[in-house]
Design a protein around this motif. Structure first.
Motif, mmCIF file in Angstrom:
data_model
loop_
_atom_site.group_PDB
_atom_site.id
_atom_site.type_symbol
_atom_site.label_atom_id
_atom_site.label_comp_id
_atom_site.label_asym_id
_atom_site.label_seq_id
_atom_site.Cartn_x
_atom_site.Cartn_y
_atom_site.Cartn_z
ATOM 1 N N ALA A 128 18.449 10.512 -11.348
ATOM 2 C CA ALA A 128 18.900 9.856 -12.585
ATOM 3 C C ALA A 128 17.730 9.178 -13.296
ATOM 4 O O ALA A 128 17.599 9.248 -14.527
ATOM 5 C CB ALA A 128 19.985 8.838 -12.263
ATOM 6 N N LEU A 129 16.838 8.551 -12.516
ATOM 7 C CA LEU A 129 15.658 7.906 -13.113
ATOM 8 C C LEU A 129 14.714 8.955 -13.704
ATOM 9 O O LEU A 129 14.181 8.771 -14.804
ATOM 10 C CB LEU A 129 14.930 7.073 -12.051
ATOM 11 N N GLU A 130 14.540 10.056 -12.980
ATOM 12 C CA GLU A 130 13.676 11.147 -13.461
ATOM 13 C C GLU A 130 14.161 11.662 -14.820
ATOM 14 O O GLU A 130 13.362 11.994 -15.690
ATOM 15 C CB GLU A 130 13.674 12.279 -12.426
ATOM 16 N N ARG A 131 15.483 11.718 -15.008
ATOM 17 C CA ARG A 131 16.039 12.271 -16.260
ATOM 18 C C ARG A 131 16.088 11.233 -17.386
ATOM 19 O O ARG A 131 16.353 11.582 -18.532
ATOM 20 C CB ARG A 131 17.467 12.789 -16.032
ATOM 21 N N SER A 132 15.854 9.976 -17.064
ATOM 22 C CA SER A 132 15.969 8.926 -18.098
ATOM 23 C C SER A 132 14.739 8.926 -19.010
ATOM 24 O O SER A 132 13.684 9.426 -18.642
ATOM 25 C CB SER A 132 16.123 7.549 -17.441
ATOM 26 N N GLY A 133 14.922 8.354 -20.197
ATOM 27 C CA GLY A 133 13.789 8.165 -21.116
ATOM 28 C C GLY A 133 13.208 9.441 -21.690
ATOM 29 O O GLY A 133 12.051 9.459 -22.114
ATOM 30 N N GLU A 134 14.015 10.486 -21.727
ATOM 31 C CA GLU A 134 13.508 11.773 -22.219
ATOM 32 C C GLU A 134 12.994 11.667 -23.654
ATOM 33 O O GLU A 134 11.945 12.192 -23.994
ATOM 34 C CB GLU A 134 14.624 12.824 -22.140
#
Length: 677
Positions: free
Chosen positions: A58-64
């Motif tokens: 979820a963190l990896e996908r955030s801030g795209e």
């Protein structure tokens, strides 16, 4: 309407450059940061127990969107900047620093990550998931997650100031590079210069309203030919001093105070996080692992290179004497006499080679090499918006005609573009919900522009530069990871140059040159004799250049060990650091550090050694290709699978050993360069 606030309705969702204005960046970024923070808040508010999926993924996908807006902005700030954009960068950089720190110093978020990390051995994770978990946990710790509240606050202040100092450093170097020009009004001062350089200088003068004279600048396509061919030694010295004194004149564009501040803050930051120095901090996440290992590596290479370099310099000095040259060679003499000696020894020079390297045919050549090795095809892509008319766009397809990437190429210098050559991306590769999101990759160079009478003809060095940057591009194009932060060129710094440097080797091989090296007027293939001479001359002055590179790597390391924080005189410290690798006397009023953008603006601090480190890897890797044939598909498939497509999914040494079957040997480099006695 702000183009960033809705999905790009363009081919392959490419950036709509023609619709984006400077006014769009700040509001788009502010909204993106807000969204990114909300995504992180949703992770920490999740009532379920932390898992790899609901926390790490979820963190990896955030801030795209933050990555999208800031990526486009900073790419343009390097390739097509202006005063307004540079002012904007000074507002944007601290915003991004704050955003990153808000995430990295979020205690609730770190508590969840820590919990997952503590049970990693009980989880059924793939090697790539293991890497993401370890890398994320470590990045939080390395960014202050274990610090006290007061220490975290100080870390934020340091990071904000460091980002501002980087911008300031780069802006000053760019301004100094753009501001200076050498105006020549007497034709006899052009003696020795090739026609294309004279023509380009006349065109530059005309642009400045100085018709009838010739302007030479500090941009490489102008500077390098002048230093290499101009007979007028006094003017060579003048241009050399102008280049070497950039941001080192004690005026408002001076970078010395910026360097001392930056070095002090980097040291303070490292100590705050429990490291002895900035170099120790950086190298923990490198193949080299520690400053001691880097110094040992450089010392070993220097032991082989320095005696040979001294012999090369002695030979060059004797040769200059035979031509009635100066008693003692200075730095502004080296390129000039080297080129003449190279011509005498090998009967080859750039001017003989350039007609065979028309830019368009070299581009076609590098595409063919990629086709033979990796089955890629490059097709011009119409209807895609670009940020400057010079930019060319291609669609990259694989052997099954499947879309692999969008590829941008930007080749010519202009005032808004920084010097040098680099690869970057506008969109990284990742896999989301079963979809393989393909990347948008770009290479940016500063090659000689075509003139009214001559197409863009590349020097041999420019050809290798194009292949080098294209090697980086292949790392991005062939990326096949699940997570963008581990995909493509997202690898250890001392591993990232392997794909780029290994591809340079194809420029020296007949089998490769026969694909594209054709005379731009007659269409005849480059003669075999010329290829033999290119190979024979490949190691010309190589030891001298190696010692110079080792010097730059030591200079970088020297600025990032603990002692550097107490330095007050940039020039004196630089001379001390370089005394063992300086084969020529230092030139008063000049400084490498003051314009060393790699380490004070870019990301190479404590990492400049990686060029030489990667040369060891590339020489070892290319020996493997040579053993089986340079276009051997099995070897290329191994390299593609374990290096290019794997990105940073596992430790680079493990990936390299899977490709090569063993660890790399420095002897391969010493054999290739003729320095192994």
């Amino acid at each position: 309407m702000n183009p960033f606030l809705s999905p790009f309705n363009t081919p392959f969702a490419t950036p709509p450059f023609e619709e984006i204005t400077n006014a769009h960046f700040l509001p788009a970024l502010e909204q993106a940061i807000q969204e990114g923070k909300q995504e992180v808040a949703a992770i920490t508010a999740n009532p379920e127990a932390p898992t790899f999926e609901n926390t790490l993924e979820a963190l990896e996908r955030s801030g795209e969107k933050v990555g999208l807006v800031s990526g486009i902005f900073f790419n343009l700030n390097s390739a097509e900047t202006n005063d307004e954009m540079q002012a904007l960068a000074r507002d944007i950089s601290p915003l991004l620093s704050d955003y990153t720190n808000d995430i990295m110093l979020d205690e609730a978020l770190f508590a969840r990550i820590r919990q997952v990390h503590a049970q990693k051995d009980q989880l059924s994770l793939s090697p790539e998931q293991h890497t993401l978990l370890d890398k994320t946990y470590k990045s939080f710790v390395r960014n202050g997650a274990l610090l006290s509240e007061a220490q975290k606050q100080r870390l934020r202040e340091i990071d904000k100031e460091l980002s501002q100092l980087s911008l300031q450093f780069g802006e000053r170097v760019l301004k100094e590079t753009n501001t200076y020009s050498l105006e020549i009004t007497d034709q006899k001062d052009l003696a020795g210069l090739p026609g294309h350089a004279v023509e380009a200088a006349a065109a530059a003068a005309k642009e400045q309203g100085k018709e009838g004279s010739w302007l030479f600048t500090l941009h490489f396509p102008s500077y390098i030919p002048f230093m290499t061919y101009a007979d007028n030694r006094q003017l060579r010295e003048q241009l050399f001093r102008a280049y070497g004194s950039r941001a080192f004149k004690g005026d408002e564009q001076d970078n010395q105070e910026t360097i001392l501040k930056k070095v002090g803050l980097r040291q303070e930051r490292a100590q705050l996080l429990g490291y002895a120095s900035h170099a120790d901090f950086v190298l923990e996440e490198r193949m080299a692992e520690s400053p001691a290992k880097v110094f040992e590596f450089l010392e070993t290479l220097l032991g082989y290179a320095k005696p040979v370099a001294r012999r090369e310099l002695e030979e060059l000095t004797q040769y200059a004497h035979s031509l009635g040259g100066p008693q003692k060679l200075e730095r502004w003499d080296i390129a000039y006499y080297s080129e003449k000696l190279k011509m005498e020894k090998y009967a080859i020079d750039d001017e003989m080679l350039k007609p065979y390297f028309k830019l368009e045919t070299v581009i076609d050549g590098v595409f063919q090499v990629a086709g033979r090795l990796y089955g890629l095809q490059f097709r011009p892509l119409k209807g895609v918006q670009v940020y400057h008319p010079d930019v060319q766009v291609y669609e990259v397809l694989d052997e099954q005609q499947q879309h692999m990437a969008v590829f941008y190429a930007d080749f010519f210098p202009r005032p808004g573009k920084r010097n040098g050559a680099w690869m970057t991306s506008f969109r990284g590769q990742k896999k989301v919900a079963g979809e393989n999101v393909r990347p948008h990759i770009s290479i940016v160079c500063n090659f000689t522009k075509p003139t009214a009478t001559t197409p863009s003809l590349l020097t041999f060095n420019e050809v290798t530069t194009l292949f080098h940057e294209f090697g980086h591009a292949l790392h991005g194009i062939l990326a096949d990871g699940t997570y963008e932060s581990l995909s493509g060129t997202s690898v250890y710094w001392d591993f990232v140059e392997l794909p780029s440097q290994v591809l340079e080797n194809w420029v020296y091989e007949k089998e490769s040159l026969d694909l594209f090296a054709r005379h731009y007027q007659t269409g005849e293939a480059i003669p075999e004799e010329m290829i033999r001479k290119i190979k024979a001359s490949a190691n010309f002055m190589e030891a001298y250049q190696t010692v110079r590179q080792i010097g730059l790597a030591r200079l970088d390391m020297g600025w990032h060990i603990a002692r550097a924080a107490s330095i007050t005189d940039v020039g004196a410290y630089e001379r001390e650091l370089l005394q063992d690798t300086d084969l020529l006397p230092p030139v008063a009023g000049t400084s490498t550090s003051a314009s060393f953008s790699h380490i004070f603006q870019g990301g190479y601090s404590s990492g400049y050694y990686s060029y030489k480190w990667a040369e060891v890897l590339d020489a070892d890797a290319f020996e493997f290709f040579q053993e089986r044939g340079i276009f051997n598909k099995d070897t290329a498939d191994l390299f593609k699978k374990h290096v290019l497509s794997a990105g940073g999914s596992e430790h680079p040494m493990e990936l390299y050993k899977r490709f090569r079957g063993k660890e790399p040997s420095p002897e391969a480099l010493l054999r290739r360069t003729g320095m192994l006695n």
